[in-house]
Design an enzyme around this catalytic site. Structure first.
Site, mmCIF file in Angstrom:
data_model
loop_
_atom_site.group_PDB
_atom_site.id
_atom_site.type_symbol
_atom_site.label_atom_id
_atom_site.label_comp_id
_atom_site.label_asym_id
_atom_site.label_seq_id
_atom_site.Cartn_x
_atom_site.Cartn_y
_atom_site.Cartn_z
ATOM 1 N N GLN A 404 -2.883 0.527 -4.240
ATOM 2 C CA GLN A 404 -1.631 1.121 -3.784
ATOM 3 C C GLN A 404 -1.601 2.642 -3.884
ATOM 4 O OE1 GLN A 404 1.399 -0.969 -6.020
ATOM 5 N NE2 GLN A 404 1.221 -2.799 -4.750
ATOM 6 N N GLY A 406 -3.248 4.404 -1.212
ATOM 7 C CA GLY A 406 -3.568 4.857 0.130
ATOM 8 C C GLY A 406 -5.032 5.138 0.385
ATOM 9 N N LEU A 407 -5.936 4.408 -0.269
ATOM 10 C CA LEU A 407 -7.372 4.598 -0.061
ATOM 11 C C LEU A 407 -7.999 3.437 0.716
ATOM 12 C CD1 LEU A 407 -8.457 6.039 -3.538
ATOM 13 C CD2 LEU A 407 -7.912 7.280 -1.436
ATOM 14 N N GLY A 409 -7.728 0.054 0.330
ATOM 15 C CA GLY A 409 -8.308 -1.006 -0.474
ATOM 16 C C GLY A 409 -8.271 -2.361 0.197
ATOM 17 N N SER A 411 -8.010 -3.063 3.491
ATOM 18 C CA SER A 411 -8.891 -3.116 4.659
ATOM 19 C C SER A 411 -10.358 -3.097 4.244
ATOM 20 C CB SER A 411 -8.590 -1.961 5.610
ATOM 21 O OG SER A 411 -8.861 -0.720 5.001
ATOM 22 N N ASP A 457 -8.241 3.338 9.064
ATOM 23 C CA ASP A 457 -9.011 2.766 7.962
ATOM 24 C C ASP A 457 -10.137 1.870 8.467
ATOM 25 O OD1 ASP A 457 -6.931 3.975 6.702
ATOM 26 O OD2 ASP A 457 -6.110 2.173 5.779
#
Length: 637
Positions: A404, A406-407, A409, A411, A457
């Site tokens: 949580q 925004g990196l 995770g 996807s 992403d």
């Protein structure tokens, strides 16, 4: 006549076998608790599956009549046998065989001879084919029945056999009215179907309720012979057609099942070998998909904009696929194994469960893998991409991507599994081009799971490295993906990442802006155009290795985002990280939807760079943030 088969699965009482299984508390039997007897495994397959394969080749229409309690079990069974869901009929709670048959006739408006069999009828394929062909082709009302060793089948009312039955010995015939037997199968001619409802109405008028304890048994359950009592051409079909009819006995015990029935049809399973299973795979497949940082233009990827994204080696999701061995009886099955940290199924205590639920929420990774499988299979089927579905596998994932922030995770988990499926099924990038793969991975999240997300992403996780992405509306609407260009990672300045150690849901940042964009709000529409322009300018700056210009654009990207979303949406923690970056001669922006920042040093004296970054790290860590130097990744595992 095309032939219609009705399978009655309308038990109103649990069988001895089902009750015995409920009394077992070991791992072996817990998976079968509540499963109807006809769906318990016989030689590795549900009993019903063995002869359904024969029935589907003989009958044009097959219906399963289930109860409110068993319906979901048959729905699940149908999903693995290409059985149409609409042909599983929920009768509520059965009032008897004739009532169930009338129910099918009313609901499906059948004008065909009906062959009717109980759901747990068990026989080998050769004799089963002969039985079903006889039922369909005879054109007469017929009953197949056998004399059970113990009692009767409660799902089909016992038939009082006529004294002249040719299946009884002379001794039995003298007291035939007292002898009760179970029907194995029977046929109702199409011209008799209209008489079912009048018959039931008459029976209902004469019916009396018999109360026994807490159960009420309505005497609507009239036997088949009563319905046929004026039918002179009712004839018996020899019981020899059925070699395993004893499984119908509702008093079959768990001990008997394990000794006699569980492996009854092993001889029907062709031996597997590498020669007759040439596509069999043995070696586990391990794939990784890495975290990403959005360097420029985000969040315009979800608004027909342009973005620049970088894959990083610091964090990843890893998927391990273990092919089923040839010796495994349930060779085609797919099993999702739980991850003890990312997808816990075991908790040390109820307090632990409560704390973990509060910290990590309730979303699980299993659903990501499941959605990915569905999208992959559906696309292959729709586009005639041949895949071998005879061999199944077990799969598990693990991830160290912070949640949580925004990196990407979620996807990353799907992208890693997608790559695993491509390898396992031998599907190439030529068959499913990379741009389309990214769109399909997005579909697994967005369309299947309702997760708010953009293409960025999935594109970077498909391509790897540093990618410029143009999501122009005309291109995306026409093809379902944008225009993507790989850039030279060597032109990037050194980058760092900081993120919140205890994050909240990063997806909430997008909530109101998407609706404002859809409403055509000028400020939001113009902002998305500006984000896209920042990305084009950043691409030019990198090609010229103009890192000062690139830093200015990073600041402009963040400032515009702050203006559009507002401080309340961005959150105090995120704003605090940006403030700290400025204090130590750095610029930063969000790499995703919130919870982390990506930055670079932008001072004037190169000799102070190391000191500034060290002090920034200490300052961030002091306030509970995590700081890491970014390691770009070209896409390799």
């Amino acid at each position: 006549m095309t032939g219609t088969l009705v399978i009655l699965a309308t038990a109103y009482a649990s069988t001895t076998l089902e009750n015995d299984i409920k009394s077992q508390n070991t791992d072996r039997f817990l998976r079968y608790r509540g499963v109807p007897k006809c769906l318990l495994p016989i030689s590795g397959r549900p009993a019903l599956s063995w002869w359904y394969d024969e029935a589907r080749a003989i009958y044009s229409n097959i219906y399963i009549v289930a109860t409110a309690h068993s319906y979901k079990h048959f729905e699940r069974w149908a999903s693995g046998h290409s059985f149409p869901k609409e042909n599983i009929l929920n009768s509520g709670f059965s009032e008897g065989a004739i009532s169930d048959i009338s129910f099918v006739h009313r609901v499906k408006d059948i004008n065909d001879d009906l062959s009717i069999v109980p759901a747990d009828l068990l026989f080998d394929n050769s004799r089963g084919h002969q039985l079903l062909e006889t039922l369909k082709a005879n054109g007469e009302s017929r009953v197949i029945y056998h004399i059970p060793e113990h009692g009767d089948d409660p799902r089909i009312h016992r038939i009082a056999v006529a004294a002249n039955s040719d299946l009884l010995t002379k001794e039995d015939a003298t007291d035939a009215r007292k002898l009760l037997i179970c029907p194995v199968a029977f046929v109702i001619r199409h011209d008799r179907l209209t008489q079912l409802e009048p018959y039931l109405r008459k029976v209902h008028q004469d019916a009396k309720q018999v109360v026994s304890g807490d159960n009420t048994v309505v005497s609507l359950e009239k036997d088949i012979f009563n319905f046929y009592e004026q039918e002179e051409d009712v004839k018996a079909i020899e019981v020899d057609y059925v070699t395993a009819h004893g499984y119908l006995n509702p008093r079959v015990t768990l001990k008997e099942y394990l000794e006699k029935w569980e492996k009854l049809l092993n001889s029907n399973i062709p031996p597997r070998s590498p020669e007759n299973y040439p596509h069999h795979k043995e070696e586990p497949i391990v794939t990784r998909s890495f975290a990403r940082v959005g360097l420029m233009g985000n969040p315009s990827d979800g608004f027909y904009g342009k973005t620049m994204s970088l894959l990083i080696s610091n964090f990843w999701a890893e998927v391990t696929l273990i092919p089923n061995p040839l010796s495994q009886v349930e060779y085609t099955t797919i099993s999702i194994l739980p991850n003890p940290v990312a997808d816990p199924h075991l908790f040390s205590s109820i307090e632990s469960m409560a704390v973990i639920s509060e910290t990590d929420g309730y979303d699980n990774g299993d659903r990501l893998l499941q959605a990915c499988c569905k999208v992959f299979f559906t696309h292959c089927k729709k586009n005639a991409i041949a895949i071998n579905t005879k061999q199944g596998f077990s799969v598990l994932f693990e991830t160290n991507i912070p949640r949580q922030v925004g990196l990407a995770g979620s996807s990353a988990i799907i992208s890693a599994f997608w790559k695993t499926l491509l390898k396992f099924y031998g599907v190439t990038d030529k068959q499913i081009p990379l741009p389309l793969q990214a769109s399909l991975v997005l579909s697994a999240e967005q369309d299947e799971l309702g997760i708010s997300a953009g293409l960025q992403d999935r594109v970077i996780q498909a391509y790897g490295g540093l990618v410029f992405m143009d999501f122009g509306k005309q291109q995306v609407d026409q093809y379902g993906y944008g225009k993507y260009e790989r850039l030279n990672m060597d032109n990037l300045p050194p980058l760092w990442l900081a993120y919140v150690a205890d994050p909240k849901d990063s997806g909430k940042v997008h909530s109101s802006v998407r609706q404002r964009f859809a409403n055509g709000e000028p400020a939001v529409v113009e902002a998305m155009r500006q984000f896209a322009q920042f990305t084009t300018d950043a691409k030019d700056a990198l090609e010229q290795r103009d890192h000062k210009r690139f830093a200015e654009l990073m600041s402009s990207n963040f400032n515009l985002r702050r203006a559009v979303y507002g401080d309340a949406a961005l959150g105090n923690a995120n704003l605090r990280m940006i403030e700290l970056a400025k204090e130590y001669n750095c610029v930063a922006k969000f790499p995703g939807s919130g919870g982390a920042i990506v930055g670079m040093w932008n001072g004037s004296d190169a000799s102070s760079r190391s000191e500034d970054l060290r002090d920034l790290r200490w300052a961030l860590e002091k306030e509970g943030f995590v700081y890491v130097e970014i390691v770009p990744n070209a896409g390799e595992v």
